[in-house]
Design a protein around this motif. Structure first.
Motif, mmCIF file in Angstrom:
data_model
loop_
_atom_site.group_PDB
_atom_site.id
_atom_site.type_symbol
_atom_site.label_atom_id
_atom_site.label_comp_id
_atom_site.label_asym_id
_atom_site.label_seq_id
_atom_site.Cartn_x
_atom_site.Cartn_y
_atom_site.Cartn_z
ATOM 1 N N ILE A 247 3.165 -36.836 18.319
ATOM 2 C CA ILE A 247 2.122 -37.856 18.726
ATOM 3 C C ILE A 247 0.636 -37.294 18.490
ATOM 4 O O ILE A 247 0.505 -36.293 19.107
ATOM 5 N N SER A 248 -0.010 -38.059 17.546
ATOM 6 C CA SER A 248 -1.594 -37.752 17.489
ATOM 7 C C SER A 248 -2.526 -39.072 17.479
ATOM 8 O O SER A 248 -1.956 -40.021 17.337
ATOM 9 N N THR A 249 -3.471 -38.927 17.736
ATOM 10 C CA THR A 249 -4.650 -39.956 17.700
ATOM 11 C C THR A 249 -5.184 -40.078 16.191
ATOM 12 O O THR A 249 -5.894 -39.096 15.778
ATOM 13 N N PHE A 250 -4.948 -41.185 15.588
ATOM 14 C CA PHE A 250 -5.423 -41.318 14.323
ATOM 15 C C PHE A 250 -6.298 -42.859 13.817
ATOM 16 O O PHE A 250 -5.728 -43.600 14.764
ATOM 17 N N ASN A 251 -6.816 -42.738 12.852
ATOM 18 C CA ASN A 251 -7.410 -44.070 12.245
ATOM 19 C C ASN A 251 -6.492 -44.842 11.450
ATOM 20 O O ASN A 251 -6.197 -44.296 10.098
ATOM 21 N N LEU A 252 -5.627 -45.971 11.994
ATOM 22 C CA LEU A 252 -4.673 -46.562 11.360
ATOM 23 C C LEU A 252 -5.209 -47.336 10.047
ATOM 24 O O LEU A 252 -4.695 -47.241 8.913
ATOM 25 N N TYR A 253 -6.440 -47.810 10.108
ATOM 26 C CA TYR A 253 -7.229 -48.511 8.881
ATOM 27 C C TYR A 253 -7.314 -47.313 7.869
ATOM 28 O O TYR A 253 -7.039 -47.924 6.850
ATOM 29 N N GLU A 254 -7.796 -46.291 8.056
ATOM 30 C CA GLU A 254 -8.019 -45.345 7.012
ATOM 31 C C GLU A 254 -6.922 -44.843 6.482
ATOM 32 O O GLU A 254 -6.576 -44.617 5.164
ATOM 33 N N MET A 255 -5.845 -44.411 7.216
ATOM 34 C CA MET A 255 -4.352 -44.191 6.649
ATOM 35 C C MET A 255 -3.745 -45.018 5.941
ATOM 36 O O MET A 255 -3.439 -44.918 4.736
ATOM 37 N N SER A 280 -10.397 -55.275 16.084
ATOM 38 C CA SER A 280 -11.639 -54.523 15.889
ATOM 39 C C SER A 280 -11.350 -53.000 16.195
ATOM 40 O O SER A 280 -12.026 -52.214 15.640
ATOM 41 N N ASP A 281 -10.167 -52.832 16.794
ATOM 42 C CA ASP A 281 -9.626 -51.462 16.924
ATOM 43 C C ASP A 281 -8.856 -50.793 15.925
ATOM 44 O O ASP A 281 -7.928 -51.600 15.363
ATOM 45 N N LYS A 282 -9.087 -49.628 15.420
ATOM 46 C CA LYS A 282 -8.208 -49.092 14.407
ATOM 47 C C LYS A 282 -7.615 -47.674 14.864
ATOM 48 O O LYS A 282 -6.812 -47.318 13.982
ATOM 49 N N MET A 283 -7.960 -47.378 16.206
ATOM 50 C CA MET A 283 -7.175 -46.100 16.679
ATOM 51 C C MET A 283 -6.032 -46.194 17.297
ATOM 52 O O MET A 283 -5.796 -47.127 17.941
ATOM 53 N N VAL A 284 -4.708 -45.204 16.916
ATOM 54 C CA VAL A 284 -3.417 -45.563 17.377
ATOM 55 C C VAL A 284 -3.074 -44.062 17.843
ATOM 56 O O VAL A 284 -3.476 -43.181 17.313
ATOM 57 N N ILE A 312 2.186 -58.095 -3.114
ATOM 58 C CA ILE A 312 2.721 -57.522 -2.033
ATOM 59 C C ILE A 312 1.511 -57.519 -0.988
ATOM 60 O O ILE A 312 0.594 -56.824 -1.239
ATOM 61 N N TYR A 313 1.713 -58.134 0.236
ATOM 62 C CA TYR A 313 0.740 -58.168 1.382
ATOM 63 C C TYR A 313 1.140 -56.993 2.285
ATOM 64 O O TYR A 313 2.177 -56.901 2.794
ATOM 65 N N PHE A 314 0.166 -56.368 2.559
ATOM 66 C CA PHE A 314 0.114 -55.206 3.579
ATOM 67 C C PHE A 314 -0.808 -55.446 4.489
ATOM 68 O O PHE A 314 -2.014 -55.223 4.329
ATOM 69 N N TYR A 315 -0.576 -55.812 5.883
ATOM 70 C CA TYR A 315 -1.416 -55.822 6.940
ATOM 71 C C TYR A 315 -1.246 -54.898 8.022
ATOM 72 O O TYR A 315 -0.039 -54.627 8.403
ATOM 73 N N THR A 316 -2.000 -54.520 8.587
ATOM 74 C CA THR A 316 -2.269 -53.820 9.911
ATOM 75 C C THR A 316 -2.932 -54.280 10.916
ATOM 76 O O THR A 316 -3.996 -55.100 10.640
ATOM 77 N N LYS A 317 -2.551 -54.480 12.314
ATOM 78 C CA LYS A 317 -3.320 -54.929 13.298
ATOM 79 C C LYS A 317 -2.990 -54.066 14.492
ATOM 80 O O LYS A 317 -2.213 -53.559 14.945
ATOM 81 N N VAL A 318 -4.348 -53.767 15.573
ATOM 82 C CA VAL A 318 -4.254 -53.094 16.624
ATOM 83 C C VAL A 318 -4.956 -54.025 17.767
ATOM 84 O O VAL A 318 -6.184 -54.525 17.483
ATOM 85 N N ASN A 319 -4.116 -54.175 18.772
ATOM 86 C CA ASN A 319 -4.880 -54.935 20.049
ATOM 87 C C ASN A 319 -4.758 -53.850 21.168
ATOM 88 O O ASN A 319 -4.312 -52.727 21.255
ATOM 89 N N GLU A 320 -4.994 -54.645 22.334
ATOM 90 C CA GLU A 320 -4.915 -53.983 23.711
ATOM 91 C C GLU A 320 -3.450 -53.200 23.822
ATOM 92 O O GLU A 320 -3.268 -52.103 24.483
ATOM 93 N N LYS A 321 -2.507 -53.931 23.651
ATOM 94 C CA LYS A 321 -1.200 -53.519 24.055
ATOM 95 C C LYS A 321 -0.431 -52.792 22.845
ATOM 96 O O LYS A 321 0.330 -52.009 23.261
ATOM 97 N N ASN A 322 -0.483 -53.144 21.598
ATOM 98 C CA ASN A 322 0.347 -52.699 20.533
ATOM 99 C C ASN A 322 -0.465 -52.748 19.373
ATOM 100 O O ASN A 322 -1.428 -53.191 18.922
ATOM 101 N N CYS A 323 0.452 -51.972 18.164
ATOM 102 C CA CYS A 323 -0.050 -52.089 16.974
ATOM 103 C C CYS A 323 1.028 -52.741 15.892
ATOM 104 O O CYS A 323 2.138 -52.437 16.259
ATOM 105 N N THR A 324 0.730 -53.503 15.021
ATOM 106 C CA THR A 324 1.590 -54.086 14.164
ATOM 107 C C THR A 324 1.519 -53.879 12.756
ATOM 108 O O THR A 324 0.294 -53.757 12.300
#
Length: 405
Positions: A247-255, A280-284, A312-324
């Protein structure tokens, strides 16, 4: 006189006790058997109330019984034998049966009492009850033992059935592995063999264009075989518990954005990958390599099972509780009957036809996701496409960033 003597002899030698008394219960005569039963002499007991021969509460009951009979002149059931308790001179109490008959003699009423000692019968009855209770206890114990044995036998049978089911499943797994591996290896190896032969032929004429073309095919075939072997190796490592999340902290959007660009080379025809990040958040905090492998598996499947003009649709999302993470295509879809087997190793949907695949991707995806405490959900309809959603709970220790992309 002879009859009177005979009657007296019968009374004196009767086995049961015989007593006569007046209507107040005062004993007038008593035979030897009754004297022996109560350990009194005739002189000691004659003139005493018969209730003297009974302990409480039978004494009070009998006195009341005689009182009401004397008062009313008749009681329902009078004279019927009753089981009472007698008390001897020495204080020993014993069970007895007492029956009365009413006799009118010389203008007065006399009661004749017949007393039978029930000690032997009660002892025998008690022993019978003890034996019955012991027998019932033994039956209950054997029943419990039988139930335990049946339960153990049933458990053994269940374990045997489970073992047989696992053996059957393992056999089917091995069969699918042999079938898929032989097919998946045969095609690229045949391509390598054919291309090598053609290169040998083209080398005589120094046809560099065709040589280069077939060298590319050989490289692609080798990469294909390598990918298959990597899947087999990943599955083995998972089975052996060798895969641990880092486990590490990284920017999901960039990856994800970089990965979407890298996957462009795998597209066929006019296919397009449409990527978008929401939130608005991108770190996971996840295992970046495992997550990347999961996304590659899903995008690769979307490319493989969709038409050449599809999106092909590729979506990422981060909120207070989880990322999808969502990968959606409009390809051939998955038959509903195959949904429950979709994450089993070496399983392939029945409508995949000749499209290459080893049936390991989604199995590996599911287990990688589980290692990161995530879940996999999907929906799919034939010829209408498939949507996969990966959801991961977040334990975020980083500061929120409000930068919009």
């Amino acid at each position: 006189m002879e009859k009177a003597a005979l009657l007296e002899a019968i009374i004196e030698n009767a086995i049961d006790g015989l007593i006569t008394m007046d209507e107040r219960g005062i004993i007038e005569t008593i035979n030897p058997s009754a004297c022996k039963l109560f350990h009194y002499s005739a002189d000691e007991i004659i003139g005493q109330n018969i209730s003297t021969l009974m302990p409480q509460p039978d004494r009070a009951f009998f006195e009341s019984y005689l009182f009401h009979h004397r008062k009313d002149g008749y009681l329902n059931g009078f004279g019927m034998p009753r089981e009472l308790v007698g008390i001897a001179k020495n204080g020993r109490q014993f069970p007895l049966r007492l029956g009365f008959s009413q006799v009118k003699y010389s203008g007065r009423i006399i009661y004749a009492g017949f007393i039978h000692d029930l000690t032997r019968e009660k002892d025998a009855e008690g022993k019978l009850q003890d034996h019955t209770a012991l027998f019932e206890e033994q039956i209950e114990e054997r029943t419990r033992s039988l139930r335990t044995n049946v339960s153990t036998l049933q458990k053994s049978q269940d374990e045997l059935n489970l073992s047989l089911d696992k053996e059957k499943e393992l056999h089917q797994l091995k069969s699918r592995f042999v079938s898929i591996a032989s097919h998946e290896f045969r095609t690229p190896l045949s391509m390598v063999q054919l291309s090598a032969s053609l290169i040998d032929s083209y080398s005589e004429t120094m046809d560099r264009i065709n040589i280069k073309k077939h060298v590319v095919k050989i490289k692609e075939a080798v990469l294909n075989i390598t990918a298959i072997l990597n899947d087999f190796l990943s599955l083995e490592k998972l089975d052996l518990g060798m895969v641990k999340p880092d486990i590490s902290t990284f920017n999901l959007y960039e990856m994800a954005s970089e990965l979407a660009q890298e996957m462009q080379i795998a597209l066929k025809g006019n296919q397009k990958i449409i990527f978008k990040h929401r939130g608005s958040d991108k770190m996971v905090n996840l295992d970046q390599n495992l997550l990347k492998n999961c996304i590659v598996i899903l995008i690769d499947n979307a490319i493989k099972y969709s038409g050449s003009d599809s999106q092909i649709y590729f979506y990422t999302k981060v909120n207070e509780k989880n990322c999808t993470i969502r990968i959606c295509d409009n390809g051939m879809g998955i038959p509903e009957s195959d949904h429950k087997h979709l994450f089993q190793a070496f399983f392939r949907a029945h409508n995949t036809g000749k499209i290459s695949g080893n049936g390991l991707g989604l199995s590996i995806l599911s287990r990688y996701t589980g290692l990161m405490n995530g879940t996999v959900n999907f929906s799919s309809k034939i010829n209408k496409g498939t949507l996969f959603t990966l959801t991961f709970p977040l334990n975020k220790n980083h500061e929120q960033k409000n930068t919009d992309y």
